[in-house]
Design a protein around this motif. Structure first.
Motif: not given
Ligand code: C2E
Ligand code: CA
Ligand code: CA
Ligand code: CA
Length: 285
Positions: A251-264
């Motif tokens: 359903d969902m994906a998270q990781g550096y290919v999408i983005s690293k953690p960023i400011a709001e």
């Protein structure tokens, strides 16, 4: 033997050989003194694989310590958990995240934020529920998800399940973090009515080469869907893995290919923008 602080915690073997790290003592001292003063949150976008839009994010805490510099949460969270201080952090993170999700929902009314809580927070559930109830958060349904990170066996499963049910009554959903590792296993899916499973990075990172990992991922997605749960893959670092996961119905994906953690403020820029084209999604690996 020494009794660990707080009630209900198991006895620990006291080992005089294990000298506490002086930096750890500084961290604990300063958390007791200043709480979250030098902390801030970053947000890692969660990509909805069916639509290609960023529709959620995970809040990740950062500690910019005046003397010690940037300290990783992987280091200080366990310290705060061991000493029973973590709940103070949890409330602050939730408070911040709830304000942030309201701003994000101005861009996408279905946007949701996930925050990490430890099993200790879950066991002190009545305090957690009281905290949530005293804030008349104007957030919408399912705007907030609590990722339960396992740091130990949950001894009182019936109590934990009751807390999860009360969270549901407050429109807060729950996810099992790091699924497939440690204590976060199949038994959790039978004992707790969680809403989401987060597949641990250790399975995702080599799934294209490791057939067994790919099989475990495919089966977990099928099982989770049978149980009515959503699946998020964490630690996705390349486009080929992202496509493979989309193909498996993740359903969902998270990781550096999408983005690293960023400011709001940077997160706001990503909401409402399509991350990839449908053709990329449909391409077979
Ligand atoms: P987690 O919940 O499993 O969070 C994911 C970690 O993986 C984050 O590290 C994130 O920056 C990192 N990550 C994300 N994408 C990738 C990727 O593609 N590749 C690799 N190699 N790593 C990736 P971070 O921010 O250092 O957090 C570490 C852990 O600290 C978290 O693991 C979580 O267990 C804990 N933590 C962070 N913030 C909080 C919090 O507010 N409360 C609590 N209780 N725990 C927190
Ligand atoms: Ca997490
Ligand atoms: Ca995780
Ligand atoms: Ca983790």
């Amino acid at each position: 033997y020494s009794a660990a602080a707080g009630s209900g915690q198991a006895w620990r073997i006291y080992s005089p050989d294990l000298e506490p790290d002086p930096n750890d003592l500084i961290l604990l001292r300063d958390f007791r003194r200043h709480g979250t003063r030098d902390m801030y949150l970053l947000y890692q976008p969660k990509l909805d694989l069916a639509s290609g839009y960023v529709r959620g994010a995970e809040a990740l805490v950062r500690w910019q310590h005046p003397q010690l510099g940037n300290v990783s949460p992987a280091h200080f969270i366990p310290l705060l958990e061991e000493t029973g201080l973590v709940t103070r952090l949890t409330y602050w993170v939730m408070e911040e995240a709830i304000q942030a999700v309201e701003r994000c929902q101005e861009h996408d009314e279905d946007f949701s934020l996930s925050v990490n809580i430890s099993s200790r927070d879950l066991m002190e559930g009545s305090t957690l529920i009281d905290f949530i109830k005293t804030r008349s958060f104007a957030y919408r349904k399912q705007a907030l998800c609590l990722e339960i990170t396992e740091t130990g066996v949950i001894h009182d499963q019936r109590h934990a399940q009751k807390v999860i049910e009360q969270l549901h009554d407050e429109n807060i959903s729950c996810a099992v973090d790091d699924f497939g590792t440690g204590y976060a296993s199949l038994s959790y899916l039978s004992a707790f009515s969680v809403d989401e499973v987060k597949l641990d990075r250790s399975f995702i990172s080599n799934m294209l080469e490791n057939r067994r990992h790919r099989t475990i991922i495919a089966s977990t997605i099928a099982l989770a869907h049978e149980l009515g749960l959503k699946v998020t893959a964490e630690g996705v670092e390349d486009a080929a893995t992202l496509r493979e996961l989309a193909g498996l119905g993740c359903d969902m994906a998270q990781g550096y290919v999408i983005s690293k953690p960023i400011a709001e403020r940077d997160l706001h820029q990503l909401i409402g923008h399509r991350y990839f084209s449908e053709t990329l999604l449909q391409e077979k690996v």
